[in-house]
Design a protein around this motif. Sequence first.
Motif, PDB file in Angstrom:
ATOM      1  N   VAL A 158      35.932  27.914  30.330  1.00 36.90           N
ATOM      2  CA  VAL A 158      37.375  27.666  30.303  1.00 36.90           C
ATOM      3  C   VAL A 158      37.816  26.741  31.434  1.00 36.90           C
ATOM      4  N   CYS A 159      37.021  26.655  32.508  1.00 38.52           N
ATOM      5  CA  CYS A 159      37.406  25.819  33.653  1.00 38.52           C
ATOM      6  C   CYS A 159      36.988  24.365  33.489  1.00 38.52           C
ATOM      7  N   ILE A 213      35.468  46.145  47.215  1.00 40.50           N
ATOM      8  CA  ILE A 213      34.254  45.921  46.419  1.00 40.50           C
ATOM      9  C   ILE A 213      34.611  45.211  45.118  1.00 40.50           C
ATOM     10  N   HIS A 214      35.647  45.701  44.429  1.00 41.22           N
ATOM     11  CA  HIS A 214      36.068  45.091  43.164  1.00 41.22           C
ATOM     12  C   HIS A 214      36.589  43.667  43.385  1.00 41.22           C
ATOM     13  N   VAL A 215      37.359  43.466  44.451  1.00 37.01           N
ATOM     14  CA  VAL A 215      37.884  42.128  44.760  1.00 37.01           C
ATOM     15  C   VAL A 215      36.744  41.168  45.062  1.00 37.01           C
ATOM     16  N   GLY A 216      35.759  41.609  45.852  1.00 40.31           N
ATOM     17  CA  GLY A 216      34.624  40.755  46.195  1.00 40.31           C
ATOM     18  C   GLY A 216      33.807  40.357  44.970  1.00 40.31           C
ATOM     19  N   VAL A 217      33.567  41.317  44.083  1.00 40.85           N
ATOM     20  CA  VAL A 217      32.804  41.029  42.867  1.00 40.85           C
ATOM     21  C   VAL A 217      33.539  40.007  42.000  1.00 40.85           C
ATOM     22  N   SER A 218      34.838  40.206  41.823  1.00 38.11           N
ATOM     23  CA  SER A 218      35.622  39.286  40.990  1.00 38.11           C
ATOM     24  C   SER A 218      35.701  37.895  41.606  1.00 38.11           C
ATOM     25  N   LEU A 219      35.914  37.838  42.926  1.00 40.99           N
ATOM     26  CA  LEU A 219      35.972  36.539  43.597  1.00 40.99           C
ATOM     27  C   LEU A 219      34.653  35.789  43.473  1.00 40.99           C
ATOM     28  N   ARG A 220      33.547  36.513  43.593  1.00 43.68           N
ATOM     29  CA  ARG A 220      32.239  35.871  43.473  1.00 43.68           C
ATOM     30  C   ARG A 220      32.040  35.282  42.076  1.00 43.68           C
ATOM     31  N   ARG A 221      32.402  36.038  41.058  1.00 42.62           N
ATOM     32  CA  ARG A 221      32.254  35.553  39.684  1.00 42.62           C
ATOM     33  C   ARG A 221      33.153  34.350  39.411  1.00 42.62           C
ATOM     34  N   ALA A 222      34.422  34.471  39.817  1.00 38.62           N
ATOM     35  CA  ALA A 222      35.366  33.381  39.576  1.00 38.62           C
ATOM     36  C   ALA A 222      34.970  32.127  40.350  1.00 38.62           C
ATOM     37  N   ALA A 223      34.578  32.303  41.612  1.00 39.66           N
ATOM     38  CA  ALA A 223      34.200  31.154  42.446  1.00 39.66           C
ATOM     39  C   ALA A 223      32.952  30.470  41.906  1.00 39.66           C
ATOM     40  N   LEU A 224      31.980  31.260  41.443  1.00 37.29           N
ATOM     41  CA  LEU A 224      30.741  30.680  40.929  1.00 37.29           C
ATOM     42  C   LEU A 224      30.999  29.902  39.648  1.00 37.29           C
ATOM     43  N   GLY A 225      31.733  30.498  38.717  1.00 33.06           N
ATOM     44  CA  GLY A 225      32.035  29.800  37.468  1.00 33.06           C
ATOM     45  C   GLY A 225      32.857  28.548  37.691  1.00 33.06           C
ATOM     46  N   PHE A 226      33.871  28.648  38.562  1.00 33.31           N
ATOM     47  CA  PHE A 226      34.739  27.499  38.850  1.00 33.31           C
ATOM     48  C   PHE A 226      33.974  26.406  39.579  1.00 33.31           C
ATOM     49  N   SER A 227      33.113  26.783  40.519  1.00 33.39           N
ATOM     50  CA  SER A 227      32.343  25.793  41.285  1.00 33.39           C
ATOM     51  C   SER A 227      31.368  25.028  40.391  1.00 33.39           C
ATOM     52  N   VAL A 228      30.674  25.752  39.512  1.00 35.49           N
ATOM     53  CA  VAL A 228      29.736  25.088  38.602  1.00 35.49           C
ATOM     54  C   VAL A 228      30.489  24.154  37.656  1.00 35.49           C
ATOM     55  N   ALA A 229      31.673  24.590  37.207  1.00 37.61           N
ATOM     56  CA  ALA A 229      32.488  23.733  36.339  1.00 37.61           C
ATOM     57  C   ALA A 229      32.860  22.432  37.054  1.00 37.61           C
ATOM     58  N   ILE A 230      33.212  22.532  38.337  1.00 37.58           N
ATOM     59  CA  ILE A 230      33.556  21.334  39.116  1.00 37.58           C
ATOM     60  C   ILE A 230      32.344  20.428  39.278  1.00 37.58           C
ATOM     61  N   LEU A 231      31.192  21.025  39.585  1.00 42.10           N
ATOM     62  CA  LEU A 231      29.974  20.237  39.791  1.00 42.10           C
ATOM     63  C   LEU A 231      29.559  19.487  38.533  1.00 42.10           C
ATOM     64  N   SER A 285      40.755  30.384  35.197  1.00 44.33           N
ATOM     65  CA  SER A 285      39.603  31.200  35.586  1.00 44.33           C
ATOM     66  C   SER A 285      40.011  32.636  35.857  1.00 44.33           C
ATOM     67  N   PHE A 286      41.154  32.849  36.511  1.00 49.90           N
ATOM     68  CA  PHE A 286      41.607  34.212  36.774  1.00 49.90           C
ATOM     69  C   PHE A 286      42.161  34.872  35.520  1.00 49.90           C
ATOM     70  N   PHE A 287      42.673  34.054  34.594  1.00 43.48           N
ATOM     71  CA  PHE A 287      43.136  34.597  33.322  1.00 43.48           C
ATOM     72  C   PHE A 287      41.963  35.151  32.519  1.00 43.48           C
ATOM     73  N   MET A 288      40.851  34.418  32.502  1.00 46.36           N
ATOM     74  CA  MET A 288      39.682  34.840  31.744  1.00 46.36           C
ATOM     75  C   MET A 288      38.835  35.855  32.492  1.00 46.36           C
ATOM     76  N   LEU A 289      39.073  35.971  33.788  1.00 48.05           N
ATOM     77  CA  LEU A 289      38.279  36.904  34.584  1.00 48.05           C
ATOM     78  C   LEU A 289      38.420  38.332  34.075  1.00 48.05           C
ATOM     79  N   ILE A 290      39.645  38.708  33.695  1.00 53.40           N
ATOM     80  CA  ILE A 290      39.884  40.068  33.205  1.00 53.40           C
ATOM     81  C   ILE A 290      39.068  40.315  31.949  1.00 53.40           C
ATOM     82  N   ALA A 291      39.129  39.364  31.004  1.00 46.20           N
ATOM     83  CA  ALA A 291      38.391  39.536  29.750  1.00 46.20           C
ATOM     84  C   ALA A 291      36.887  39.547  29.985  1.00 46.20           C
TER      85      ALA A 291
END
Length: 265
Positions: A140-141, A65-83, A198-204
């Motif tokens: 940050v991304c 559950i924790h891994v899925g939540v973090s992956l979703r947040r990181a993927a969404l932020g990183f994807s929007v940054a790329i777009l 993105s993973f560095f800032m994910l913790i914060a």
Amino acid sequence: MGYTKKRKLSEAVFYYYRKSIAVVVFLVLWEIGPRLGLVDRTFIPSLSDIFSNMWQLLSAGKLLIHVGVSLRRAALGFSVAILIALPLGFLLGGWFKRFQEYLNPLLTLLAKINPFSMFPIFILLFGIGELTKVIIILWVCIWPVLFGTINGVKSIDPLLVKAALAMGTSKLALFWKVVLPGAAPNIFAGLKQGAGTSFFMLIAAEMIGATAGLGWMVLNSQVNFQIPRLFVAVVIIAVMGLLINYLIESLERKVLNWKEESVMN
């Protein structure tokens, strides 16, 4: 022929041995150090303790559950940054170079701002919900991807562009066959840097008003002095960062291989 295969196999084994020996020694020391009392096991548990705790969390269904939540947040932020960053980088680096020269000091200033100092501003603007966490990762991304794209486009030899245009190449074909392959190395360098950040800032980000996620898990474990669980979260974050970096590098090899083939043809 058999000798050649054996030699290549031995070279490959030696290569991976040389690449992994330091990691193996570190992991062995990490396991035996706490067991022998060289370090306090209360604060630095052994690897077996960490993996035992990880298995318990997996069995209870909490870790995924924790891994899925973090992956979703990181993927969404990183994807929007790329777009945002990729199209903007191509425009500023290729079609609006003069405007990019005027805009570059402002972009550089924004990129140099410590992201931690932006936390209060993001909270004031967006609250403490999911949007703020995604915006923090996005912030940050976006800069390494943007500057990587701009520098990649600007590094393309103008003679290649002129030669392609002289041969009647359309703008769309020019982009796919000249601009994109030429800028690809810099773009992927920016993508790898952005993914790592993105993973560095994910913790914060997940320490702000969160109830789930690996960052929340780190903070909650620290508050409740559950050190093995804290290390579980840290190890998983590191592994996730390495996997994302490996995926980007694999994609980079495929793209650059396509670039080399298109140049040869």
